[in-house]
Scaffold this motif. Structure first.
Motif, PDB file in Angstrom:
ATOM      1  N   LEU A   1      19.859 -45.246  -1.244  1.00  0.00           N
ATOM      2  CA  LEU A   1      20.796 -44.859  -0.194  1.00  0.00           C
ATOM      3  C   LEU A   1      20.385 -43.542   0.455  1.00  0.00           C
ATOM      4  O   LEU A   1      20.516 -43.365   1.662  1.00  0.00           O
TER       5      LEU A   1
ATOM      6  N   PRO B   1      29.532 -40.828  -2.319  1.00  0.00           N
ATOM      7  CA  PRO B   1      29.615 -42.172  -1.744  1.00  0.00           C
ATOM      8  C   PRO B   1      30.310 -42.250  -0.396  1.00  0.00           C
ATOM      9  O   PRO B   1      30.014 -43.136   0.398  1.00  0.00           O
ATOM     10  N   SER B   2      31.262 -41.340  -0.130  1.00  0.00           N
ATOM     11  CA  SER B   2      32.056 -41.480   1.090  1.00  0.00           C
ATOM     12  C   SER B   2      32.465 -40.131   1.655  1.00  0.00           C
ATOM     13  O   SER B   2      32.503 -39.121   0.939  1.00  0.00           O
TER      14      SER B   2
ATOM     15  N   CYS C   1      28.871 -36.983   7.307  1.00  0.00           N
ATOM     16  CA  CYS C   1      28.792 -38.412   7.024  1.00  0.00           C
ATOM     17  C   CYS C   1      27.577 -39.049   7.686  1.00  0.00           C
ATOM     18  O   CYS C   1      27.241 -38.732   8.825  1.00  0.00           O
TER      19      CYS C   1
ATOM     20  N   SER D   1      27.222 -42.646   7.554  1.00  0.00           N
ATOM     21  CA  SER D   1      27.479 -44.079   7.752  1.00  0.00           C
ATOM     22  C   SER D   1      28.219 -44.400   9.046  1.00  0.00           C
ATOM     23  O   SER D   1      28.730 -45.497   9.211  1.00  0.00           O
TER      24      SER D   1
ATOM     25  N   VAL E   1      25.940 -46.452   3.750  1.00  0.00           N
ATOM     26  CA  VAL E   1      26.916 -45.706   2.947  1.00  0.00           C
ATOM     27  C   VAL E   1      26.392 -44.294   2.716  1.00  0.00           C
ATOM     28  O   VAL E   1      25.189 -44.062   2.751  1.00  0.00           O
ATOM     29  N   GLY E   2      27.313 -43.347   2.533  1.00  0.00           N
ATOM     30  CA  GLY E   2      26.894 -42.033   2.072  1.00  0.00           C
ATOM     31  C   GLY E   2      27.317 -40.862   2.925  1.00  0.00           C
ATOM     32  O   GLY E   2      27.306 -40.920   4.148  1.00  0.00           O
TER      33      GLY E   2
ATOM     34  N   THR F   1      31.460 -47.223  12.389  1.00  0.00           N
ATOM     35  CA  THR F   1      31.239 -47.548  10.978  1.00  0.00           C
ATOM     36  C   THR F   1      30.739 -48.976  10.784  1.00  0.00           C
ATOM     37  O   THR F   1      30.398 -49.362   9.663  1.00  0.00           O
TER      38      THR F   1
END
Length: 333
Positions: A237, A56-57, A197, A199, A206-207, A8
């Motif tokens: 993004l 976002p995550s 994911c 990121s 991010v994202g 990360t």
């Protein structure tokens, strides 16, 4: 500094930054960001699903994904070291009123029958009904292990008859696919909902993207807004994610090779290293981490006797060799 704490910690490359700067954008809450829509369509197709939603995550993707297949008062079943119950702050219970129950597994490796045996029926009002099973692939606390395809298939086949959903925490599904040679669509078709994911190993800032049926994703869009995840000109993004798919996905094999090199240099059985993580067991973790940091190598302390090393695109072969030199010398003391 060689940073092996996690994948990360990667930073976007200059080429990725250019792609972000040049992205065509719009208001994504109005579903008018062309870069986001293109990414969602592409990821949905990659995983063999009807639709997708940029979030976002990974945590938001997981939690919304599980809420789509589990009602308040029902339960999600997963292994005791799963990310969704270990690192996501009890969100299923705190936000959605969803109960979770865990089964201790062999290092995170999926045993379909073991989970199936613990499922509670929906037609017994004395019991908390099991609405879904969550599977993590690759498995973080399992040292990056890749879930056996046969076990995933067995769980999926059973779930169709039992009326129990399957959620895939695919934070590092890219690593699992590259390491095993399994198509992303194969993994995708064995889950009702999946969060993937960008990121981590793929190197975006991010994202994540949640994939499922068109009907579920329409509901997921509402939950994203409720949770504060409705973003505006987020195509900057999404462009990073698209760049990562085109440029950083194939190179994950290099990270896996680097992990193998570390394992061999540090006396870890290479057969236990399936992707980009190397675990050092039964070592004085605090002392080792501090001593390595003093020599410019950052590692992650999993516990008092365990260290985790994670390879990624920001550490090249020279960095791997340097980290191996430092760590091998410290382990030999």
């Amino acid at each position: 500094m060689v940073d092996l704490r996690s994948d990360t910690v990667t930073r976007p490359s200059e080429a990725m930054r250019r792609a972000m700067a040049e992205a065509e954008v719009g208001d994504d809450v109005y579903e008018e960001d062309p870069s986001v829509r293109a990414l969602e369509e592409r990821v949905a197709e990659l995983f063999g699903h009807e639709a997708a939603l940029f979030v976002p995550s990974g945590t938001m993707g997981n939690q919304i994904g599980m809420r789509l297949v589990c009602e308040p008062g029902q339960e999600i079943l997963c292994d005791a070291d799963a990310h969704v119950v270990t690192y996501e702050m009890g969100a299923a219970a705190a936000i959605f009123g969803i109960s979770t129950r865990t089964v201790v597994s062999a290092g995170g490796r999926l045993d379909a029958q073991q989970l199936i045996d613990q499922v509670r029926p929906k037609d017994n009002w004395h019991l908390t009904a099991t609405a879904a099973v969550a599977v993590e692939n690759s498995h973080n606390r399992g040292g990056g292990l890749v879930q056996p395809l046969g076990e995933l298939q067995e769980l999926w086949n059973w779930s169709r008859e039992a009326g129990v959903a399957v959620h895939l925490d695919g934070a590092r599904i890219w690593n699992a696919a590259v390491a095993s040679g399994t198509e992303l669509s194969t993994y995708g078709r064995l889950a009702d909902t999946a969060s993937v994911c960008f990121s981590k190993g793929l190197g975006t800032p991010v994202g994540s993207v949640l994939v499922s049926s068109a009907e579920r994703i329409a509901t997921a869009r509402l939950w994203r807004k409720r949770l504060g995840g409705g973003m505006r000109q987020v195509g900057v993004l999404a462009a990073a994610c698209t760049y990562a798919l085109e440029n950083n996905l194939p190179r994950l094999a290099e990270d896996h090779e680097h992990a193998q090199l570390l394992a061999k240099r540090l006396g870890v059985d290479p057969s236990t290293v399936e992707t980009n993580m190397v675990v050092l067991d039964d070592v004085p973790a605090p002392m080792l981490a501090e001593a390595a940091k003093a020599q410019g190598v950052l590692v992650s302390q999993v516990s008092a006797r365990k260290i985790r090393l994670v390879t990624h695109l920001d550490v090249d072969r020279a960095g791997i060799d340097r980290a191996a030199d430092v760590l091998a010398e410290l382990l030999a003391r």
